[in-house]
Design a protein around this motif. Structure first.
Motif, PDB file in Angstrom:
ATOM      1  N   LEU A  80      24.651  29.488  38.065  1.00 55.91           N
ATOM      2  CA  LEU A  80      23.869  28.800  37.036  1.00 55.91           C
ATOM      3  C   LEU A  80      22.536  29.514  36.817  1.00 55.91           C
ATOM      4  O   LEU A  80      22.079  29.665  35.671  1.00 55.91           O
ATOM      5  N   VAL A  81      21.914  29.976  37.895  1.00 58.24           N
ATOM      6  CA  VAL A  81      20.664  30.726  37.763  1.00 58.24           C
ATOM      7  C   VAL A  81      20.924  32.046  37.032  1.00 58.24           C
ATOM      8  O   VAL A  81      20.176  32.419  36.117  1.00 58.24           O
ATOM      9  N   LEU A  82      21.983  32.757  37.416  1.00 53.19           N
ATOM     10  CA  LEU A  82      22.322  34.010  36.736  1.00 53.19           C
ATOM     11  C   LEU A  82      22.604  33.760  35.252  1.00 53.19           C
ATOM     12  O   LEU A  82      22.171  34.529  34.385  1.00 53.19           O
ATOM     13  N   SER A  83      23.318  32.681  34.952  1.00 51.62           N
ATOM     14  CA  SER A  83      23.606  32.333  33.564  1.00 51.62           C
ATOM     15  C   SER A  83      22.313  32.021  32.812  1.00 51.62           C
ATOM     16  O   SER A  83      22.133  32.435  31.662  1.00 51.62           O
ATOM     17  N   GLY A  84      21.405  31.306  33.450  1.00 51.80           N
ATOM     18  CA  GLY A  84      20.121  31.005  32.831  1.00 51.80           C
ATOM     19  C   GLY A  84      19.312  32.257  32.553  1.00 51.80           C
ATOM     20  O   GLY A  84      18.697  32.396  31.488  1.00 51.80           O
ATOM     21  N   LEU A  85      19.313  33.192  33.513  1.00 55.43           N
ATOM     22  CA  LEU A  85      18.603  34.457  33.313  1.00 55.43           C
ATOM     23  C   LEU A  85      19.225  35.256  32.168  1.00 55.43           C
ATOM     24  O   LEU A  85      18.507  35.825  31.330  1.00 55.43           O
ATOM     25  N   ALA A  86      20.545  35.286  32.118  1.00 51.54           N
ATOM     26  CA  ALA A  86      21.230  35.996  31.032  1.00 51.54           C
ATOM     27  C   ALA A  86      20.945  35.329  29.683  1.00 51.54           C
ATOM     28  O   ALA A  86      20.719  36.010  28.678  1.00 51.54           O
ATOM     29  N   THR A  87      20.930  34.000  29.666  1.00 52.32           N
ATOM     30  CA  THR A  87      20.621  33.276  28.429  1.00 52.32           C
ATOM     31  C   THR A  87      19.204  33.585  27.959  1.00 52.32           C
ATOM     32  O   THR A  87      18.968  33.831  26.771  1.00 52.32           O
ATOM     33  N   GLY A  88      18.259  33.571  28.901  1.00 52.96           N
ATOM     34  CA  GLY A  88      16.878  33.891  28.549  1.00 52.96           C
ATOM     35  C   GLY A  88      16.750  35.293  27.977  1.00 52.96           C
ATOM     36  O   GLY A  88      16.079  35.511  26.956  1.00 52.96           O
ATOM     37  N   ALA A  89      17.413  36.250  28.621  1.00 50.66           N
ATOM     38  CA  ALA A  89      17.384  37.629  28.131  1.00 50.66           C
ATOM     39  C   ALA A  89      18.037  37.720  26.749  1.00 50.66           C
ATOM     40  O   ALA A  89      17.535  38.409  25.850  1.00 50.66           O
ATOM     41  N   PHE A  90      19.147  37.014  26.568  1.00 52.28           N
ATOM     42  CA  PHE A  90      19.825  36.981  25.267  1.00 52.28           C
ATOM     43  C   PHE A  90      18.887  36.451  24.191  1.00 52.28           C
ATOM     44  O   PHE A  90      18.738  37.046  23.125  1.00 52.28           O
ATOM     45  N   TRP A  91      18.246  35.308  24.444  1.00 49.27           N
ATOM     46  CA  TRP A  91      17.370  34.711  23.447  1.00 49.27           C
ATOM     47  C   TRP A  91      16.219  35.631  23.094  1.00 49.27           C
ATOM     48  O   TRP A  91      15.850  35.761  21.926  1.00 49.27           O
ATOM     49  N   LEU A  92      15.617  36.258  24.104  1.00 47.85           N
ATOM     50  CA  LEU A  92      14.507  37.178  23.838  1.00 47.85           C
ATOM     51  C   LEU A  92      14.963  38.340  22.950  1.00 47.85           C
ATOM     52  O   LEU A  92      14.293  38.695  21.982  1.00 47.85           O
ATOM     53  N   CYS A  93      16.099  38.920  23.291  1.00 49.16           N
ATOM     54  CA  CYS A  93      16.628  40.046  22.506  1.00 49.16           C
ATOM     55  C   CYS A  93      17.048  39.602  21.111  1.00 49.16           C
ATOM     56  O   CYS A  93      16.791  40.293  20.118  1.00 49.16           O
ATOM     57  N   TYR A  94      17.702  38.454  21.012  1.00 52.23           N
ATOM     58  CA  TYR A  94      18.200  37.953  19.735  1.00 52.23           C
ATOM     59  C   TYR A  94      17.048  37.644  18.788  1.00 52.23           C
ATOM     60  O   TYR A  94      17.060  38.035  17.621  1.00 52.23           O
ATOM     61  N   PHE A  95      16.030  36.950  19.294  1.00 45.43           N
ATOM     62  CA  PHE A  95      14.897  36.616  18.440  1.00 45.43           C
ATOM     63  C   PHE A  95      14.145  37.869  18.020  1.00 45.43           C
ATOM     64  O   PHE A  95      13.671  37.971  16.890  1.00 45.43           O
ATOM     65  N   ARG A  96      14.037  38.850  18.914  1.00 51.51           N
ATOM     66  CA  ARG A  96      13.382  40.108  18.554  1.00 51.51           C
ATOM     67  C   ARG A  96      14.192  40.812  17.465  1.00 51.51           C
ATOM     68  O   ARG A  96      13.630  41.331  16.501  1.00 51.51           O
ATOM     69  N   ALA A  97      15.525  40.835  17.625  1.00 46.26           N
ATOM     70  CA  ALA A  97      16.382  41.462  16.613  1.00 46.26           C
ATOM     71  C   ALA A  97      16.243  40.746  15.269  1.00 46.26           C
ATOM     72  O   ALA A  97      16.175  41.391  14.215  1.00 46.26           O
ATOM     73  N   LEU A  98      16.182  39.397  15.287  1.00 45.77           N
ATOM     74  CA  LEU A  98      16.024  38.648  14.048  1.00 45.77           C
ATOM     75  C   LEU A  98      14.663  38.896  13.408  1.00 45.77           C
ATOM     76  O   LEU A  98      14.542  38.916  12.182  1.00 45.77           O
ATOM     77  N   LYS A  99      13.650  39.089  14.227  1.00 44.91           N
ATOM     78  CA  LYS A  99      12.318  39.385  13.702  1.00 44.91           C
ATOM     79  C   LYS A  99      12.318  40.727  12.963  1.00 44.91           C
ATOM     80  O   LYS A  99      11.694  40.877  11.927  1.00 44.91           O
ATOM     81  N   LEU A 100      13.072  41.692  13.506  1.00 43.66           N
ATOM     82  CA  LEU A 100      13.078  43.047  12.967  1.00 43.66           C
ATOM     83  C   LEU A 100      14.150  43.308  11.915  1.00 43.66           C
ATOM     84  O   LEU A 100      14.011  44.209  11.096  1.00 43.66           O
ATOM     85  N   GLY A 101      15.241  42.543  11.961  1.00 39.73           N
ATOM     86  CA  GLY A 101      16.370  42.832  11.075  1.00 39.73           C
ATOM     87  C   GLY A 101      16.818  41.636  10.269  1.00 39.73           C
ATOM     88  O   GLY A 101      16.300  40.532  10.411  1.00 39.73           O
ATOM     89  N   GLU A 102      17.800  41.856   9.440  1.00 39.81           N
ATOM     90  CA  GLU A 102      18.382  40.803   8.608  1.00 39.81           C
ATOM     91  C   GLU A 102      19.355  39.972   9.433  1.00 39.81           C
ATOM     92  O   GLU A 102      20.167  40.523  10.187  1.00 39.81           O
ATOM     93  N   ALA A 103      19.303  38.645   9.262  1.00 37.20           N
ATOM     94  CA  ALA A 103      20.187  37.748  10.002  1.00 37.20           C
ATOM     95  C   ALA A 103      21.657  38.095   9.763  1.00 37.20           C
ATOM     96  O   ALA A 103      22.473  38.044  10.687  1.00 37.20           O
ATOM     97  N   ALA A 104      21.998  38.469   8.529  1.00 47.13           N
ATOM     98  CA  ALA A 104      23.387  38.791   8.188  1.00 47.13           C
ATOM     99  C   ALA A 104      23.881  40.058   8.876  1.00 47.13           C
ATOM    100  O   ALA A 104      25.084  40.299   8.932  1.00 47.13           O
ATOM    101  N   ARG A 105      22.960  40.876   9.393  1.00 46.12           N
ATOM    102  CA  ARG A 105      23.361  42.091  10.112  1.00 46.12           C
ATOM    103  C   ARG A 105      23.221  41.910  11.623  1.00 46.12           C
ATOM    104  O   ARG A 105      23.978  42.503  12.390  1.00 46.12           O
ATOM    105  N   VAL A 106      22.228  41.116  12.031  1.00 46.08           N
ATOM    106  CA  VAL A 106      22.013  40.878  13.466  1.00 46.08           C
ATOM    107  C   VAL A 106      23.144  40.035  14.051  1.00 46.08           C
ATOM    108  O   VAL A 106      23.692  40.352  15.109  1.00 46.08           O
ATOM    109  N   ALA A 107      23.504  38.950  13.376  1.00 44.51           N
ATOM    110  CA  ALA A 107      24.506  38.023  13.907  1.00 44.51           C
ATOM    111  C   ALA A 107      25.854  38.680  14.195  1.00 44.51           C
ATOM    112  O   ALA A 107      26.438  38.422  15.247  1.00 44.51           O
ATOM    113  N   PRO A 108      26.381  39.537  13.317  1.00 44.00           N
ATOM    114  CA  PRO A 108      27.660  40.173  13.643  1.00 44.00           C
ATOM    115  C   PRO A 108      27.591  41.054  14.899  1.00 44.00           C
ATOM    116  O   PRO A 108      28.533  41.075  15.689  1.00 44.00           O
TER     117      PRO A 108
END
Length: 150
Positions: A80-108
């Motif tokens: 559960l801790v490893l999953s939480g760490l992976a989720t946190g890393a995912f969210w940080l990367c995803y939000f950064r990608a959305l900040k820099l790119g188009e949602a229609a290109r980031v999501a795929p």
């Protein structure tokens, strides 16, 4: 009676929950893209995480599922801790990608996680996919790349 039967199906079906997950993932990308416009993406991730924590705590309390953690074993805690760490890393990367790119290109590109889950599930969890399943995984990969680059 019929409504009750379909409600029972919806509450027990992995497919119904997976479809709802896809819907909410799509809404997450759209809402996040708009939400990160005037703010640092890491700060946006923090605010989002706080909201999630509050909503989940309220939901668990309201349904009586908030329980003492003493009965949870060390292996469960570890993953559960490893999953939480992976989720946190995912969210940080995803939000950064959305900040820099188009949602229609980031999501795929994010959905390449489906391909990685299939590979990791087979390699480490002993799961199996049919030839048709692997063909679907290949199409997901190809589709994600085509949308992102197109």
């Amino acid at each position: 009676m019929k409504a009750q039967a379909s409600m029972s199906w919806a509450s027990q079906s992995w497919l119904a929950w997976a479809l709802l997950s896809a819907l909410f993932a799509a809404l997450t990308a759209i809402f996040a893209k708009v939400g990160v416009e005037g703010i640092n993406s890491d700060l946006a991730t923090l605010f989002r995480t706080i909201v999630i924590g509050i909503v989940l705590a309220a939901l668990l309390a309201a349904t009586g599922k908030l329980q003492v953690t003493a009965g949870i074993g060390p292996r469960t805690w570890l993953f559960l801790v490893l999953s939480g760490l992976a989720t946190g890393a995912f969210w940080l990367c995803y939000f950064r990608a959305l900040k820099l790119g188009e949602a229609a290109r980031v999501a795929p590109i994010d959905k390449l996680s489906v391909v990685l889950v299939a590979i990791i599930g087979v390699a480490f969890l002993g799961e199996h996919l049919s030839t048709r399943g692997w063909a679907g995984i290949a199409l997901i990969a190809a589709g994600a790349v085509c949308v992102a680059l197109g």
